[in-house]
Design a protein around this motif. Sequence first.
Motif, PDB file in Angstrom:
ATOM      1  N   ASN A  78      38.002  96.076  54.747  1.00  0.00           N
ATOM      2  CA  ASN A  78      37.069  95.872  53.635  1.00  0.00           C
ATOM      3  C   ASN A  78      37.603  94.879  52.597  1.00  0.00           C
ATOM      4  N   GLY A  79      38.816  94.403  52.789  1.00  0.00           N
ATOM      5  CA  GLY A  79      39.395  93.415  51.889  1.00  0.00           C
ATOM      6  C   GLY A  79      39.832  93.948  50.538  1.00  0.00           C
ATOM      7  N   MET A  80      39.684  95.246  50.308  1.00  0.00           N
ATOM      8  CA  MET A  80      40.048  95.826  49.025  1.00  0.00           C
ATOM      9  C   MET A  80      41.536  96.172  49.013  1.00  0.00           C
ATOM     10  N   MET A  81      42.182  95.883  47.864  1.00  0.00           N
ATOM     11  CA  MET A  81      43.612  96.162  47.714  1.00  0.00           C
ATOM     12  C   MET A  81      43.846  96.962  46.438  1.00  0.00           C
ATOM     13  N   ILE A  82      44.698  97.972  46.548  1.00  0.00           N
ATOM     14  CA  ILE A  82      45.148  98.718  45.380  1.00  0.00           C
ATOM     15  C   ILE A  82      46.472  98.101  44.961  1.00  0.00           C
ATOM     16  N   GLU A  83      46.548  97.686  43.683  1.00  0.00           N
ATOM     17  CA  GLU A  83      47.691  96.909  43.208  1.00  0.00           C
ATOM     18  C   GLU A  83      48.072  97.286  41.786  1.00  0.00           C
ATOM     19  N   ALA A  84      49.286  96.919  41.430  1.00  0.00           N
ATOM     20  CA  ALA A  84      49.687  96.930  40.028  1.00  0.00           C
ATOM     21  C   ALA A  84      48.965  95.771  39.337  1.00  0.00           C
ATOM     22  N   CYS A  85      48.697  95.923  38.075  1.00  0.00           N
ATOM     23  CA  CYS A  85      48.076  94.870  37.272  1.00  0.00           C
ATOM     24  C   CYS A  85      48.965  93.623  37.331  1.00  0.00           C
ATOM     25  N   ALA A  86      48.351  92.442  37.527  1.00  0.00           N
ATOM     26  CA  ALA A  86      49.137  91.217  37.677  1.00  0.00           C
ATOM     27  C   ALA A  86      48.314  89.997  37.318  1.00  0.00           C
ATOM     28  N   GLY A  87      49.015  88.886  37.101  1.00  0.00           N
ATOM     29  CA  GLY A  87      48.330  87.631  36.851  1.00  0.00           C
ATOM     30  C   GLY A  87      49.301  86.471  36.806  1.00  0.00           C
ATOM     31  N   LEU A  88      48.756  85.266  36.821  1.00  0.00           N
ATOM     32  CA  LEU A  88      49.567  84.051  36.740  1.00  0.00           C
ATOM     33  C   LEU A  88      49.946  83.776  35.291  1.00  0.00           C
ATOM     34  N   LEU A  89      51.114  83.178  35.093  1.00  0.00           N
ATOM     35  CA  LEU A  89      51.607  82.920  33.744  1.00  0.00           C
ATOM     36  C   LEU A  89      50.729  81.930  32.981  1.00  0.00           C
ATOM     37  N   ASP A  90      50.198  80.927  33.652  1.00  0.00           N
ATOM     38  CA  ASP A  90      49.329  79.936  33.005  1.00  0.00           C
ATOM     39  C   ASP A  90      49.923  79.408  31.701  1.00  0.00           C
ATOM     40  N   GLY A  91      51.219  79.105  31.710  1.00  0.00           N
ATOM     41  CA  GLY A  91      51.872  78.532  30.542  1.00  0.00           C
ATOM     42  C   GLY A  91      52.455  79.544  29.565  1.00  0.00           C
ATOM     43  N   ASP A  92      52.107  80.822  29.722  1.00  0.00           N
ATOM     44  CA  ASP A  92      52.672  81.865  28.856  1.00  0.00           C
ATOM     45  C   ASP A  92      54.055  82.254  29.352  1.00  0.00           C
ATOM     46  N   ASN A  93      54.849  82.884  28.464  1.00  0.00           N
ATOM     47  CA  ASN A  93      56.074  83.499  28.965  1.00  0.00           C
ATOM     48  C   ASN A  93      55.672  84.784  29.694  1.00  0.00           C
ATOM     49  N   PRO A  94      56.517  85.306  30.581  1.00  0.00           N
ATOM     50  CA  PRO A  94      56.119  86.465  31.390  1.00  0.00           C
ATOM     51  C   PRO A  94      55.688  87.678  30.569  1.00  0.00           C
ATOM     52  N   GLU A  95      56.377  87.959  29.453  1.00  0.00           N
ATOM     53  CA  GLU A  95      56.040  89.131  28.650  1.00  0.00           C
ATOM     54  C   GLU A  95      54.654  89.001  28.024  1.00  0.00           C
ATOM     55  N   ASP A  96      54.348  87.834  27.449  1.00  0.00           N
ATOM     56  CA  ASP A  96      53.025  87.626  26.852  1.00  0.00           C
ATOM     57  C   ASP A  96      51.938  87.664  27.915  1.00  0.00           C
ATOM     58  N   CYS A  97      52.225  87.057  29.055  1.00  0.00           N
ATOM     59  CA  CYS A  97      51.261  87.048  30.152  1.00  0.00           C
ATOM     60  C   CYS A  97      50.905  88.462  30.577  1.00  0.00           C
ATOM     61  N   ILE A  98      51.906  89.299  30.786  1.00  0.00           N
ATOM     62  CA  ILE A  98      51.612  90.621  31.330  1.00  0.00           C
ATOM     63  C   ILE A  98      50.916  91.510  30.308  1.00  0.00           C
ATOM     64  N   ARG A  99      51.199  91.319  29.027  1.00  0.00           N
ATOM     65  CA  ARG A  99      50.458  92.072  28.003  1.00  0.00           C
ATOM     66  C   ARG A  99      48.985  91.661  28.003  1.00  0.00           C
ATOM     67  N   LYS A 100      48.722  90.351  28.103  1.00  0.00           N
ATOM     68  CA  LYS A 100      47.343  89.839  28.138  1.00  0.00           C
ATOM     69  C   LYS A 100      46.620  90.334  29.395  1.00  0.00           C
ATOM     70  N   GLU A 101      47.278  90.223  30.548  1.00  0.00           N
ATOM     71  CA  GLU A 101      46.659  90.662  31.801  1.00  0.00           C
ATOM     72  C   GLU A 101      46.381  92.162  31.791  1.00  0.00           C
ATOM     73  N   THR A 102      47.291  92.932  31.198  1.00  0.00           N
ATOM     74  CA  THR A 102      47.099  94.383  31.130  1.00  0.00           C
ATOM     75  C   THR A 102      45.817  94.712  30.382  1.00  0.00           C
ATOM     76  N   GLU A 103      45.616  94.066  29.257  1.00  0.00           N
ATOM     77  CA  GLU A 103      44.396  94.350  28.484  1.00  0.00           C
ATOM     78  C   GLU A 103      43.149  93.865  29.220  1.00  0.00           C
ATOM     79  N   GLU A 104      43.199  92.658  29.789  1.00  0.00           N
ATOM     80  CA  GLU A 104      42.034  92.133  30.514  1.00  0.00           C
ATOM     81  C   GLU A 104      41.669  92.998  31.709  1.00  0.00           C
ATOM     82  N   GLU A 105      42.679  93.381  32.504  1.00  0.00           N
ATOM     83  CA  GLU A 105      42.405  94.071  33.756  1.00  0.00           C
ATOM     84  C   GLU A 105      42.221  95.577  33.603  1.00  0.00           C
TER      85      GLU A 105
END
Length: 195
Positions: A78-105
């Motif tokens: 079915n193509g569905m995956m259970i995962e930890a929240c994640a995202g690309l840095l897109d120019g952010d440092n890793p800590e800022d990125c993961i805080r932003k992704e956590t809220e978005e996702e």
Amino acid sequence: MKNGSIKNIKKKVLSDNWYILNKYTFDYQKEDGAWETQEREAYDRGNGAAILLYNKKKGTVILTRQFRMPTYVNGNENGMMIEACAGLLDGDNPEDCIRKETEEETGYRIDNVKKVIQTYMSPGSVTEILYLFIGEYEDKMKVSEGGGAAHETENIQVLEYTFDKALQMITTGEIEDAKTIMLLQYAALNHLFDD
């Protein structure tokens, strides 16, 4: 680059449609001292970050579920995956990125994150470094429904499991995502849920 066994690196862009696929031709010195020309393709999608959100009091973790086309075309029915929240840095440092992704996702706004692992997930073909984090959450940190950024067409479901259930889902094959498995095993090995 500091490897004296590599020289004459040539790069050719094969595709830059979504991210960048490069073909590298280079000379590699073998252990016997002889040089040989090799070719490799490397997919450059940037670096990323992922996080295991955990609630020690409740004994739970927050994970996500979404459709992943590459898994679908490679046997995931079915193509569905259970995962930890994640995202690309897109120019952010890793800590800022993961805080932003956590809220978005997930809809949780967290401040304190702890980097636990830095890894190349598929070093034979992908340049990405993935920074793995853990972070504690509480129900009062929920500020939205999550689900991902609308413009990114992610359609993310937010899931809350007991830690024991999430670990069991690795064994049953319900969780097959490497970063998620690594983070859950990190939590188990470091006794995050022990009193």
